[in-house]
Scaffold this active site. Structure first.
Site: not given
Ligand SMILES: NC(=O)c1ccc[n+]([C@@H]2O[C@H](COP(=O)([O-])OP(=O)(O)OC[C@H]3O[C@@H](n4cnc5c(N)ncnc54)[C@H](OP(=O)(O)O)[C@@H]3O)[C@@H](O)[C@H]2O)c1
Length: 259
Positions: A142, A155
């Protein structure tokens, strides 16, 4: 590069960036192993992508905050004779603040998910890639890992560690045909902020700071192929990233945080 018969394992594949990684890698012809906790959503996603793109796709439910999960996952794919050629360590949450009161267990589970599970999955899946002379590892970090701010102390530091790991791993295994990247998205439209109770923050921010998952994933997959060990996705964040690395910006932020 032909992706025929190659397999990608994507964590956090039921929503947001992970689901989009699955979609774009399926479109490139990769077979899929999708990982998250919710079995129903995993199976639905796998079935939909298999039908749409004519690839093999299956879900394996796992909670990556459980220290036993990476080994169980590795054993499960081994037992089915699946070789993982592309590993996307994407699952992640906002997590508890370091200084929050309460049991350390919740904090430990957070670090397990955000850091140790990634190290463990690399430890298990990268050596077979080296042995075969081909592999791709994309670790989702991130922009929060590119600059220190006062706040949760949770984070951002985990993402800084993911960046450090990826860079060193890239330097280590590049000669073996394995490309490793840390992808650093800025604010991205996914379920992340809603799950973290951060919708007020999200709604108060201007639209131009937000990217869609399609763009972030497309740029991330291209960055791996181009051998970028650390890559900021989105033009805005590519402009900001060098500023974030400047000692002057870091000094300015530390002063504005009250140090
Ligand atoms: N969105 C942003 O603005 C942003 C910015 C920078 C970086 N990121 C990073 O991008 C990555 C993906 O995030 P996203 O934004 O796509 O979030 P999201 O839409 O909330 O999706 C998160 C995914 O991770 C899974 N997950 C959560 N906890 C888990 C666990 N304990 N074991 C296995 N799977 C788990 C969830 O599925 P289940 O709940 O079914 O397990 C879901 O499939 C993350 O690493 C986040 O830190 C996001």
């Amino acid at each position: 590069m032909s992706a025929e018969k190659r397999t990608a394992l994507i964590t956090g594949a039921t929503a947001g960036l992970g689901k989009e990684f699955a979609r774009q890698l399926a479109a490139q012809g990769y077979n899929l192993v999708l990982v998250a906790r919710s079995e129903g959503a995993l199976n639905d996603t796998a079935q939909a992508l298999a039908t749409e793109f004519g690839v093999q796709a299956r879900g394996i439910a796992a909670d990556l905050s459980d220290p036993a999960a990476p080994r169980a996952l590795f054993d499960a794919v081994q037992a089915e004779g699946i070789q993982v050629d592309y590993l996307v360590n994407n699952a992640g949450i906002a997590g508890p603040n370091l200084l929050d009161e309460g049991d350390w267990g919740e904090q430990a589970a957070f670090y397990q998910l955000m850091m140790i599970s990634i190290a463990d999955l690399c430890h298990l899946f990268v050596p077979p890639m080296q042995a075969r002379g081909f592999g791709r590892v994309l670790n989702v970090a991130s922009m929060a890992g590119r600059i220190a701010r006062g706040g949760g102390c949770n984070y951002g530091p985990t993402k800084a560690w993911v960046i450090a790991l990826s860079e060193e791993l890239a330097n280590t295994v590049g000669k073996d045909g394995v490309k490793v990247s840390a992808l650093c998205p800025g604010f991205t439209h996914t379920e992340f902020h809603e799950r973290a109770g951060l919708m007020d923050m999200k709604n108060s921010m201007p639209n131009w700071m937000w990217y869609d998952a399609e763009t972030v994933v497309r740029e991330g997959l291209a960055a791996v192929e181009r051998g970028k060990a650390v890559y900021a996705s989105g033009r805005l964040y590519r402009l900001l990233d060098p500023l974030f690395q400047s000692v002057w910006t870091r000094r300015l932020f530390s002063v504005s945080d009250g140090r």
